[in-house]
Design a protein around this motif. Structure first.
Motif, PDB file in Angstrom:
ATOM      1  N   ARG A  10      43.585  39.811  41.925  1.00 18.33           N
ATOM      2  CA  ARG A  10      43.130  40.064  43.302  1.00 18.33           C
ATOM      3  C   ARG A  10      42.505  41.389  43.494  1.00 18.33           C
ATOM      4  N   MET A  11      41.164  41.043  43.054  1.00 19.58           N
ATOM      5  CA  MET A  11      40.165  42.198  43.132  1.00 19.58           C
ATOM      6  C   MET A  11      38.817  41.799  43.471  1.00 19.58           C
ATOM      7  N   GLY A  12      37.840  42.510  44.117  1.00 16.83           N
ATOM      8  CA  GLY A  12      36.517  42.000  44.570  1.00 16.83           C
ATOM      9  C   GLY A  12      36.698  40.711  45.380  1.00 16.83           C
ATOM     10  N   ASP A  20      45.001  30.753  46.314  1.00 15.86           N
ATOM     11  CA  ASP A  20      46.157  31.218  45.417  1.00 15.86           C
ATOM     12  C   ASP A  20      47.530  29.844  45.829  1.00 15.86           C
ATOM     13  N   GLY A  21      47.634  29.374  44.552  1.00  8.58           N
ATOM     14  CA  GLY A  21      48.709  28.080  44.455  1.00  8.58           C
ATOM     15  C   GLY A  21      48.036  27.121  44.916  1.00  8.58           C
ATOM     16  N   GLU A  22      46.831  26.860  45.044  1.00  9.15           N
ATOM     17  CA  GLU A  22      46.213  25.650  45.340  1.00  9.15           C
ATOM     18  C   GLU A  22      44.968  25.173  44.267  1.00  9.15           C
ATOM     19  N   THR A  23      44.165  26.087  44.294  1.00  5.13           N
ATOM     20  CA  THR A  23      42.892  25.787  43.089  1.00  5.13           C
ATOM     21  C   THR A  23      43.102  26.651  41.819  1.00  5.13           C
ATOM     22  N   GLY A  24      44.037  27.591  41.979  1.00  5.32           N
ATOM     23  CA  GLY A  24      44.502  28.618  40.923  1.00  5.32           C
ATOM     24  C   GLY A  24      45.589  29.739  41.406  1.00  5.32           C
ATOM     25  N   LEU A  25      45.790  30.454  40.446  1.00  7.70           N
ATOM     26  CA  LEU A  25      46.865  31.466  40.700  1.00  7.70           C
ATOM     27  C   LEU A  25      46.158  32.859  40.613  1.00  7.70           C
ATOM     28  N   LEU A  26      46.651  33.777  41.503  1.00  7.46           N
ATOM     29  CA  LEU A  26      46.158  35.193  41.456  1.00  7.46           C
ATOM     30  C   LEU A  26      47.164  36.058  40.968  1.00  7.46           C
ATOM     31  N   SER A  31      48.202  44.024  35.985  1.00  6.38           N
ATOM     32  CA  SER A  31      49.402  43.807  35.758  1.00  6.38           C
ATOM     33  C   SER A  31      49.538  42.664  34.731  1.00  6.38           C
ATOM     34  N   ALA A  32      49.700  43.232  33.588  1.00  8.50           N
ATOM     35  CA  ALA A  32      49.794  42.223  32.261  1.00  8.50           C
ATOM     36  C   ALA A  32      50.880  41.199  32.477  1.00  8.50           C
ATOM     37  N   GLU A  33      51.996  41.735  33.060  1.00  6.94           N
ATOM     38  CA  GLU A  33      53.329  40.950  33.185  1.00  6.94           C
ATOM     39  C   GLU A  33      53.071  39.827  34.113  1.00  6.94           C
ATOM     40  N   GLN A  34      52.242  40.108  35.536  1.00  4.10           N
ATOM     41  CA  GLN A  34      51.908  38.891  36.360  1.00  4.10           C
ATOM     42  C   GLN A  34      51.019  38.050  35.611  1.00  4.10           C
TER      43      GLN A  34
END
Length: 84
Positions: A10-12, A20-26, A31-34
């Motif tokens: 979630r940058m730039g 998000d949730g449709e064409t990919g994930l953000l 956050s390496a964990e996310q």
């Protein structure tokens, strides 16, 4: 355009391109964990990968085609020349 889901931060301008949730994930930048969680989600669910990839390809064809880009440029040029 290759029919692959995208995992992006979630940058730039990335959130403007990835739904998000449709064409990919953000994930939150830094956050390496996310990031790991989003990658795990895609790796463990082939149906989700196919569904998101299909939607990503459709979105690329509909929203970012050369024809649409050229039409947008022509509209800008015409608005500038008609404003005189």
């Amino acid at each position: 355009a290759y029919g692959k889901p995208v995992v992006g931060s979630r940058m730039g301008g990335i959130p403007e391109l990835v739904v998000d949730g449709e064409t990919g994930l953000l994930f939150d930048a830094g956050s390496a964990e996310q990031l790991r969680g989003q990658l795990d989600q895609l790796m463990l669910d082939p149906a989700l990968r196919r569904r998101m990839g299909h939607r990503a390809k459709l979105r690329a064809e509909q929203e970012f085609s050369l024809d649409k880009h050229n039409a947008g440029l022509m509209a800008i040029y015409e608005s500038l020349t008609n404003s005189k």
